[in-house]
Design an enzyme around this catalytic site. Structure first.
Site, PDB file in Angstrom:
ATOM      1  N   ASP A  16       0.836  -1.206   0.000  1.00  0.00           N
ATOM      2  CA  ASP A  16       0.000   0.000   0.000  1.00  0.00           C
ATOM      3  C   ASP A  16       0.866   1.250   0.000  1.00  0.00           C
ATOM      4  OD1 ASP A  16      -2.586   1.407   2.167  1.00  0.00           O
ATOM      5  OD2 ASP A  16      -2.343   1.446  -0.013  1.00  0.00           O
ATOM      6  N   GLU A  46     -11.414   4.207  -1.299  1.00  0.00           N
ATOM      7  CA  GLU A  46     -11.875   4.487   0.064  1.00  0.00           C
ATOM      8  C   GLU A  46     -12.769   5.739   0.126  1.00  0.00           C
ATOM      9  OE1 GLU A  46      -8.753   3.730  -0.746  1.00  0.00           O
ATOM     10  OE2 GLU A  46      -7.332   5.248  -0.136  1.00  0.00           O
ATOM     11  N   ASP A  71      -3.166  -2.956  -2.633  1.00  0.00           N
ATOM     12  CA  ASP A  71      -4.220  -1.946  -2.668  1.00  0.00           C
ATOM     13  C   ASP A  71      -4.055  -1.078  -3.921  1.00  0.00           C
ATOM     14  OD1 ASP A  71      -5.248   0.904  -0.633  1.00  0.00           O
ATOM     15  OD2 ASP A  71      -6.420  -0.508  -1.827  1.00  0.00           O
ATOM     16  N   ASN A  72      -5.133  -0.437  -4.353  1.00  0.00           N
ATOM     17  CA  ASN A  72      -5.087   0.609  -5.387  1.00  0.00           C
ATOM     18  C   ASN A  72      -4.651   0.158  -6.769  1.00  0.00           C
ATOM     19  OD1 ASN A  72      -3.612   2.108  -2.671  1.00  0.00           O
ATOM     20  ND2 ASN A  72      -5.641   2.778  -3.349  1.00  0.00           N
ATOM     21  N   LYS A  83       2.970   3.317  -5.651  1.00  0.00           N
ATOM     22  CA  LYS A  83       2.443   2.304  -6.586  1.00  0.00           C
ATOM     23  C   LYS A  83       3.527   1.830  -7.559  1.00  0.00           C
ATOM     24  CE  LYS A  83      -0.764   3.373  -4.010  1.00  0.00           C
ATOM     25  NZ  LYS A  83      -0.766   2.641  -2.726  1.00  0.00           N
TER      26      LYS A  83
HETATM   27  N1  LIG Z   1       9.310   3.017  -0.989  1.00  0.00           N
HETATM   28  C1  LIG Z   1       8.559   3.339   0.090  1.00  0.00           C
HETATM   29  N2  LIG Z   1       8.873   2.735   1.271  1.00  0.00           N
HETATM   30  C2  LIG Z   1       8.145   3.024   2.357  1.00  0.00           C
HETATM   31  C3  LIG Z   1       7.091   3.928   2.264  1.00  0.00           C
HETATM   32  N3  LIG Z   1       6.233   4.429   3.167  1.00  0.00           N
HETATM   33  C4  LIG Z   1       5.444   5.290   2.523  1.00  0.00           C
HETATM   34  N4  LIG Z   1       5.830   5.372   1.252  1.00  0.00           N
HETATM   35  C5  LIG Z   1       5.265   6.270   0.267  1.00  0.00           C
HETATM   36  C6  LIG Z   1       3.806   5.941   0.129  1.00  0.00           C
HETATM   37  C7  LIG Z   1       2.988   7.179  -0.125  1.00  0.00           C
HETATM   38  C8  LIG Z   1       1.519   6.878  -0.011  1.00  0.00           C
HETATM   39  C9  LIG Z   1       1.124   5.652  -0.863  1.00  0.00           C
HETATM   40  N5  LIG Z   1      -0.318   5.548  -1.038  1.00  0.00           N
HETATM   41  C10 LIG Z   1      -0.918   6.245  -2.001  1.00  0.00           C
HETATM   42  O1  LIG Z   1      -0.281   6.966  -2.738  1.00  0.00           O
HETATM   43  C11 LIG Z   1      -2.410   6.161  -2.130  1.00  0.00           C
HETATM   44  C12 LIG Z   1      -3.067   7.151  -2.859  1.00  0.00           C
HETATM   45  C13 LIG Z   1      -4.461   7.129  -2.983  1.00  0.00           C
HETATM   46  C14 LIG Z   1      -5.148   8.203  -3.750  1.00  0.00           C
HETATM   47  C15 LIG Z   1      -4.716   9.521  -3.662  1.00  0.00           C
HETATM   48  C16 LIG Z   1      -5.368  10.526  -4.375  1.00  0.00           C
HETATM   49  C17 LIG Z   1      -6.464  10.193  -5.172  1.00  0.00           C
HETATM   50  F1  LIG Z   1      -7.108  11.174  -5.850  1.00  0.00           F
HETATM   51  C18 LIG Z   1      -6.902   8.892  -5.278  1.00  0.00           C
HETATM   52  C19 LIG Z   1      -6.238   7.883  -4.558  1.00  0.00           C
HETATM   53  C20 LIG Z   1      -5.207   6.111  -2.371  1.00  0.00           C
HETATM   54  C21 LIG Z   1      -4.552   5.126  -1.663  1.00  0.00           C
HETATM   55  O2  LIG Z   1      -5.245   4.099  -1.058  1.00  0.00           O
HETATM   56  C22 LIG Z   1      -3.162   5.131  -1.542  1.00  0.00           C
HETATM   57  O3  LIG Z   1      -2.569   4.106  -0.840  1.00  0.00           O
HETATM   58  C23 LIG Z   1       6.841   4.526   1.032  1.00  0.00           C
HETATM   59  N6  LIG Z   1       7.563   4.226  -0.073  1.00  0.00           N
HETATM   60 MG   LIG Z   2      -3.958   2.530  -0.509  1.00  0.00          MG
END
Ligand SMILES: Nc1ncc2ncn(CCCCCNC(=O)c3cc(-c4ccc(F)cc4)cc(O)c3O)c2n1
Ligand SMILES: [Mg+2]
Length: 214
Positions: A141, A199, A169-170, A144
């Site tokens: 999660d 969500e 997810d996603n 992506k």
């Molecule tokens: N490499 C590494 N290691 C470790 C880490 N820990 C964090 N990160 C960075 C993760 C940053 C957040 C990731 N999640 C999402 O971006 C996300 C986005 C949406 C979404 C947003 C806007 C919309 F309009 C529609 C949908 C919905 C979701 O359910 C999502 O999960 C890492 N990276």
């Molecule tokens: Mg997500």
């Protein structure tokens, strides 16, 4: 400066949930994100699919990539059998700080190890640092475009075993097209798509469940 969205979410948990009651923590976050301000938790609809896959797998060792505020961490940890462990990786220190407090508020801190840093650096250290032989369950999660490289890294580090379940997810929104191609075309995975919604919205999204065949 004002509070952040994660900090406001934590306040909502402290105000509306009961300490030591994971279900009330989950409900408080879902209520806040549905009626006050949206946040990128897996949410209540996809959360039910996560719950059912978890109950089926009943993992002894689980890995979560991308903790954010700890909503899915609480959803996973509350269903783990005694003695089972969940390791969750978050690279944003502000998110990690809020997640630790939400996990503790739910009373699940003894089942969860939150590790701060980028997944690409931490995955190769899982065996030596946490004595993990392999993971029974992985929830993806985080970024992506890290789903494919980190899945390959888990394979190369020998952290997947015959039957390990990956749940991503996603895969539709924001989308992980490379990941879908990878797991659906690889002879080493048996994949299944669970259609749902992003969500707290009516936008389509879904979870991809992939069993590693060894
Ligand atoms: N490499 C590494 N290691 C470790 C880490 N820990 C964090 N990160 C960075 C993760 C940053 C957040 C990731 N999640 C999402 O971006 C996300 C986005 C949406 C979404 C947003 C806007 C919309 F309009 C529609 C949908 C919905 C979701 O359910 C999502 O999960 C890492 N990276
Ligand atoms: Mg997500």
């Amino acid at each position: 400066t004002g509070s952040s969205r994660p900090q406001r979410m934590l306040k909502a948990v402290q105000k509306n949930a009961t300490k030591g009651d994971p279900k009330s923590v989950i409900s408080a976050i879902d209520y806040y994100c549905r009626h006050k301000e949206w946040a990128m938790n897996v949410g209540d609809e996809k959360g039910l699919i996560l719950d059912s896959v978890l109950t089926e797998v009943n993992p002894s060792t689980a890995l979560e990539l991308g903790t954010y505020c700890g909503y899915s961490t609480v959803r996973i940890a509350r269903l783990l059998s005694p003695g089972s462990k969940l390791i969750t990786i978050e690279f944003n220190p502000a998110f990690a700080a809020v997640a630790r407090q939400i996990i503790a508020y739910a009373g699940l801190q003894d089942k969860v190890t939150l590790v701060e840093g980028p997944s690409g650096d931490l995955i190769p250290k899982m065996k030596e640092r946490f004595g993990i032989k392999s993971f029974d369950f992985v929830f993806l999660d985080h970024w992506k475009d890290r789903y494919v490289p980190d899945t390959k890294l888990l394979e190369d580090c020998g952290l997947l075993r015959k039957g390990t379940v990956l749940l991503a997810d996603n895969v539709i929104c924001p989308g992980a097209p490379e990941y879908l191609k990878y797991v659906r075309n690889s002879p080493r995975y048996e994949s299944q798509y669970y259609k749902s919604n992003l969500e707290y919205t009516k936008v389509e999204d879904g979870l991809e469940k992939s069993v590693f065949l060894g």
